[in-house]
Design a protein around this motif. Structure first.
Motif, PDB file in Angstrom:
ATOM      1  N   ALA A  56       0.847  -1.196   0.000  1.00 31.87           N
ATOM      2  CA  ALA A  56       0.000   0.000   0.000  1.00 31.87           C
ATOM      3  C   ALA A  56       0.883   1.246   0.000  1.00 31.87           C
ATOM      4  N   LEU A  60       0.156   8.481   3.726  1.00 32.07           N
ATOM      5  CA  LEU A  60      -0.653   8.143   4.894  1.00 32.07           C
ATOM      6  C   LEU A  60      -1.923   8.979   4.958  1.00 32.07           C
ATOM      7  N   HIS A  63      -4.806   7.099   3.395  1.00 30.37           N
ATOM      8  CA  HIS A  63      -4.879   5.653   3.615  1.00 30.37           C
ATOM      9  C   HIS A  63      -6.312   5.139   3.651  1.00 30.37           C
ATOM     10  N   LEU A  66      -7.757   3.290   0.602  1.00 30.00           N
ATOM     11  CA  LEU A  66      -7.426   1.901   0.280  1.00 30.00           C
ATOM     12  C   LEU A  66      -8.702   1.061   0.326  1.00 30.00           C
ATOM     13  N   ASP A  78       2.670  -2.168   4.636  1.00 28.53           N
ATOM     14  CA  ASP A  78       2.478  -0.731   4.853  1.00 28.53           C
ATOM     15  C   ASP A  78       3.840  -0.037   4.861  1.00 28.53           C
ATOM     16  N   THR A  80       4.119   3.283   4.610  1.00 27.56           N
ATOM     17  CA  THR A  80       3.835   4.702   4.805  1.00 27.56           C
ATOM     18  C   THR A  80       4.640   5.271   5.966  1.00 27.56           C
ATOM     19  N   VAL A 104      -3.442   2.381   9.872  1.00 28.32           N
ATOM     20  CA  VAL A 104      -3.743   1.674   8.623  1.00 28.32           C
ATOM     21  C   VAL A 104      -4.488   0.375   8.917  1.00 28.32           C
TER      22      VAL A 104
END
Length: 233
Positions: A56, A60, A63, A66, A78, A80, A104
């Motif tokens: 992903a 951020l 997020h 997603l 993740d 981020t 997340v």
């Protein structure tokens, strides 16, 4: 940038990749052409359905865009980082209620989030990959709440040319976030003195990679002290 570099490293390692973004598959045509026959573009939902592991690589701040349902049951990497800028902050991170990866995971409640690939820059990722057993092989920290997901991500990192150091749960992922010794600097060396944050970012994008062993990454994680959340731009 991290997503494109990771795609290049994955293709070079013999993996097939499916790329997506918020603007549509057509906008990825040039990158797909550059990567070759092992790469293709799709929508985010199509990518989630096709991939065994999903990275992903989004800011951020977005997020929550997603696709939660499409990613249910998936292992989601993740990469981020929390970067503060005028007009944007996340109170749950500012007061240490959550780490960025817990945030997340809260959104992707039916996925298995693993934090990694966030503490190394694109150039260093491409330069520092090594075959298993190489004496100068670099290690990356990872954290997560699902042991099986962490094993899957560890196996992927191995294929990509990196060792993995498990630093604990998502609640412990702050140990490798910005403002800790484990973030970026192990793979960069010492920056020039007196850099402002934006200057540091520009320097880091140009700096050659410096190998960092699993022993060093583990020691830095163990000695980390939690400070203010987020990288201030």
């Amino acid at each position: 940038m991290v997503g494109a570099a990771l795609a290049r490293r994955a293709v070079d390692a013999g993996l097939r990749v499916v790329l997506s973004n918020s603007r549509g598959p057509a906008t990825l045509a040039d990158l797909v052409a550059e990567l070759g026959e092992r790469a293709r573009a799709a929508t985010p939902a199509e990518t989630a359905a096709a991939a065994e592991l999903v990275v992903a690589a989004v800011p951020l701040a977005v997020h929550e865009q997603l696709p939660r349902e499409a990613l249910a049951g998936r292992t989601v990497i993740d990469p981020t980082n929390y970067a503060l800028y005028p007009g944007f902050s996340l109170p749950a991170l500012d007061d240490d209620t959550l780490t960025s990866s817990q945030l997340v995971q809260r959104h992707l409640r039916d996925s298995h989030v693993v934090k990694t690939l966030h503490s190394i820059g694109p150039r260093q990722m491409l330069e520092l990959s090594r075959p298993p057993g190489a004496p100068d092989r670099t290690a990356l920290p990872l954290s997560g709440d699902d042991p099986a997901a962490k094993r899957r991500v560890t196996a992927l990192l191995d294929v990509l040319g990196f060792d993995a150091v498990d630093i604990g749960s998502l609640a412990e992922s702050w140990r490798s976030e910005p403002n800790t010794p484990l973030y970026a600097l192990p793979y960069l060396g010492d920056p020039p003195p007196g850099l402002a944050p934006a200057e540091f970012v520009a320097w880091a994008q140009r700096a050659p990679g410096v190998p960092a062993s699993a022993a060093r990454i583990g020691a830095l994680a163990a000695s980390a002290v939690r400070g203010p959340a987020g990288f201030r731009l």
